[in-house]
Structure formats: structure tokens, C-alpha cells
Design a protein around this motif. Structure first.
Motif, short mmCIF file in Angstrom:
data_model
loop_
_atom_site.label_atom_id
_atom_site.label_comp_id
_atom_site.label_asym_id
_atom_site.label_seq_id
_atom_site.Cartn_x
_atom_site.Cartn_y
_atom_site.Cartn_z
N ALA A 131 0.85 -1.18 0.00
CA ALA A 131 0.00 0.00 0.00
C ALA A 131 0.89 1.23 0.00
CB ALA A 131 -0.90 0.00 1.23
N LEU A 132 0.57 2.17 -0.88
CA LEU A 132 1.24 3.46 -0.94
C LEU A 132 0.27 4.45 -0.32
CD1 LEU A 132 2.46 3.15 -4.61
CD2 LEU A 132 3.71 2.55 -2.53
N ILE A 133 0.66 5.03 0.80
CA ILE A 133 -0.27 5.86 1.57
C ILE A 133 0.28 7.27 1.70
CG2 ILE A 133 -1.54 6.09 3.74
CD1 ILE A 133 -1.03 3.08 4.20
N TRP A 134 -0.46 8.22 1.14
CA TRP A 134 -0.16 9.64 1.33
C TRP A 134 -0.81 10.03 2.65
CZ3 TRP A 134 3.11 11.90 -1.92
CH2 TRP A 134 3.23 11.39 -3.22
N VAL A 135 -0.07 10.68 3.53
CA VAL A 135 -0.65 11.11 4.81
C VAL A 135 -0.36 12.58 5.07
CG1 VAL A 135 -0.55 8.82 5.86
CG2 VAL A 135 1.36 10.36 6.17
N ALA A 136 -1.34 13.25 5.65
CA ALA A 136 -1.17 14.60 6.18
C ALA A 136 -1.16 14.44 7.69
CB ALA A 136 -2.30 15.51 5.73
N PHE B 22 4.76 11.31 14.98
CA PHE B 22 4.61 10.53 13.74
C PHE B 22 5.96 9.99 13.27
CE2 PHE B 22 4.99 10.11 9.19
CZ PHE B 22 3.96 9.22 8.92
N ARG B 23 6.98 10.83 13.28
CA ARG B 23 8.31 10.39 12.83
C ARG B 23 8.82 9.22 13.68
NH1 ARG B 23 11.94 13.82 9.77
NH2 ARG B 23 10.75 15.46 8.77
N SER B 24 8.62 9.28 14.97
CA SER B 24 9.02 8.17 15.85
C SER B 24 8.24 6.91 15.52
CB SER B 24 8.80 8.54 17.31
OG SER B 24 9.65 9.59 17.69
N PHE B 25 6.93 7.06 15.35
CA PHE B 25 6.08 5.93 15.00
C PHE B 25 6.54 5.29 13.69
CE2 PHE B 25 2.50 4.42 12.46
CZ PHE B 25 1.92 3.47 13.30
N ALA B 26 6.75 6.13 12.66
CA ALA B 26 7.12 5.63 11.33
C ALA B 26 8.49 4.95 11.36
CB ALA B 26 7.10 6.75 10.31
N THR C 270 7.00 17.14 -0.50
CA THR C 270 6.45 18.47 -0.73
C THR C 270 5.03 18.32 -1.24
OG1 THR C 270 7.23 18.52 -3.02
CG2 THR C 270 8.72 19.40 -1.33
N GLY C 271 4.30 19.43 -1.28
CA GLY C 271 2.96 19.42 -1.84
C GLY C 271 1.89 19.31 -0.77
N ALA C 272 0.76 18.75 -1.17
CA ALA C 272 -0.42 18.70 -0.31
C ALA C 272 -0.32 17.71 0.84
CB ALA C 272 -1.65 18.37 -1.15
N TRP C 273 0.64 16.79 0.77
CA TRP C 273 0.77 15.75 1.78
C TRP C 273 2.03 15.97 2.61
CZ3 TRP C 273 -3.51 13.11 2.27
CH2 TRP C 273 -4.36 12.99 1.17
N SER C 274 2.06 15.37 3.78
CA SER C 274 3.24 15.45 4.64
C SER C 274 4.23 14.34 4.33
CB SER C 274 2.83 15.33 6.11
OG SER C 274 1.85 16.27 6.47
N TYR C 275 3.72 13.12 4.14
CA TYR C 275 4.58 11.94 3.97
C TYR C 275 3.97 10.98 2.96
CZ TYR C 275 6.87 13.50 8.20
OH TYR C 275 7.56 14.26 9.11
N LEU C 276 4.84 10.17 2.36
CA LEU C 276 4.43 9.04 1.54
C LEU C 276 5.00 7.79 2.20
CD1 LEU C 276 3.24 7.62 -0.95
CD2 LEU C 276 5.40 8.11 -2.13
N ILE C 277 4.11 6.86 2.53
CA ILE C 277 4.49 5.62 3.21
C ILE C 277 4.34 4.45 2.24
CG2 ILE C 277 3.78 3.98 5.01
CD1 ILE C 277 2.78 6.41 6.61
N HIS C 278 5.32 3.54 2.26
CA HIS C 278 5.20 2.24 1.59
C HIS C 278 4.95 1.24 2.71
CE1 HIS C 278 7.56 3.19 -2.32
NE2 HIS C 278 6.94 4.26 -1.89
N LEU C 279 3.82 0.59 2.68
CA LEU C 279 3.41 -0.33 3.74
C LEU C 279 3.28 -1.73 3.16
CD1 LEU C 279 2.27 -0.14 6.77
CD2 LEU C 279 0.03 -0.38 5.68
N ARG C 280 3.93 -2.72 3.78
CA ARG C 280 3.84 -4.13 3.36
C ARG C 280 3.06 -4.90 4.41
NH1 ARG C 280 4.50 -6.59 -1.55
NH2 ARG C 280 6.08 -5.44 -2.67
N VAL C 281 1.95 -5.52 3.99
CA VAL C 281 1.10 -6.28 4.90
C VAL C 281 0.59 -7.54 4.23
CG1 VAL C 281 0.38 -4.30 6.33
CG2 VAL C 281 -0.88 -4.84 4.24
N SER C 282 0.00 -8.42 5.03
CA SER C 282 -0.48 -9.70 4.51
C SER C 282 -1.82 -9.58 3.78
CB SER C 282 -0.60 -10.72 5.64
OG SER C 282 -1.51 -10.26 6.62
N GLY C 283 -2.61 -8.57 4.12
CA GLY C 283 -3.92 -8.42 3.48
C GLY C 283 -4.46 -7.02 3.70
#
Length: 149
Positions: free
Chosen positions: A68-73, A82-86, A99-112
Motif C-alpha cells: 500500500a502506498l499511503i499519502w498522509v497529512a 509521527f516520525r518516531s512511529f514511522a 512536498t505538496g499537499a501531503w506530509s509523507y508518503l508511506i510504503h506499507l507491506r502487509v499480509s492483506g
């Protein structure tokens, strides 16, 4: 960042392609002695050019087929949390401040998909999320190690 010469770039490139490559093979390809290559590798590691030697395991084989590619504000007041959590979350394979409308882009790997939902629920319950947009990777065309040019 330390200055690298062409031999350093060649060494890093060879190791990026295969970190288990024997230093004797690297030495032969770059035209240096094994001890000279070993010293360069140590220097490149100490200086931070080489960050780690790792294994590139198949996510599917590890039971993590969903990317999952997740844009987060993130609320400004929760940025440090958030930085510690990530930095510590095991399902986050990459997290980029953007940069832009979002704060971060996360790449998340999960089973489902339930893993994506649980992740977003956790961000919300911890007050780390203002809004988000999630995209699922249908397939991966290419992943490659970073090789100096």
C-alpha cells in the motif's frame, strides 16, 4: 558527504548488485588488491556511503503480498510523534517526507487489506493522521538497488 572517486563508485555498484560478492572478485574487477578494496569498503561504511549490507527477500514469500502506498497529512503538533512511529513500525518499508499537499508518503507491506485498515486505524487512534489517500500496487514492474552512475 564524503568524496568518492570512480573506483569507490565501481565498488559500491558491484556490492549493490550483490552484497555477498567476494572481495577477491570485486578486487579483480576494479583492478585493486583485496586489502585495498577491503579498506575502501570499510571507509565507505564508516563515512555512511554504504549504510548496510542486507538481504532482499521476496515479500510474497514472507507472507506480505500487499503493498500500500499511503499519502498522509500529519497534524503539525504531532510531527515528532509521527516520525518516531514511522521509524519503528515494522510494516513500513519506506517513509518519505514530501512536498505538496501531503506530509509523507508511506510504503506499507502487509499480509492483506485488513492490515492496511488496521494501520490506518492505529494512525487515527494515536492522533497522527489528519487525512490520507491510499493506493494499492497491483504489480511491481521493477525494484533495483541504487547503483552509482
Amino acid at each position: 558527504m564524503p568524496v568518492m572517486d570512480d573506483l569507490d563508485r565501481q565498488i559500491v555498484g558491484l556490492l549493490a548488485q550483490d552484497a555477498r560478492r567476494a572481495l577477491t572478485e570485486v578486487a579483480g574487477q576494479v583492478g585493486l588488491s583485496v586489502s585495498a578494496v577491503n579498506e575502501r569498503v570499510k571507509r565507505l561504511a564508516v563515512s555512511g556511503v554504504i549504510r548496510r549490507f542486507t538481504v532482499d527477500a521476496s515479500p510474497e514469500a514472507l507472507g506480505l503480498p500487499v503493498l500500500a502506498l499511503i499519502w498522509v497529512a500529519v497534524p503539525h503538533s504531532r510531527e515528532a510523534a509521527f516520525r518516531s512511529f514511522a521509524a519503528e513500525h515494522p510494516a513500513i518499508t519506506e517513509c518519505h517526507h514530501v512536498t505538496g499537499a501531503w506530509s509523507y508518503l508511506i510504503h506499507l507491506r502487509v499480509s492483506g487489506l485488513d492490515g492496511v485498515e488496521a494501520f490506518l486505524d492505529r494512525l487515527k487512534s494515536d492522533g497522527l493522521l489528519e487525512r490520507s489517500e491510499t493506493m494499492l500496487a497491483l504489480s511491481t514492474i521493477r525494484t533495483a538497488p541504487l547503483v552509482p552512475r
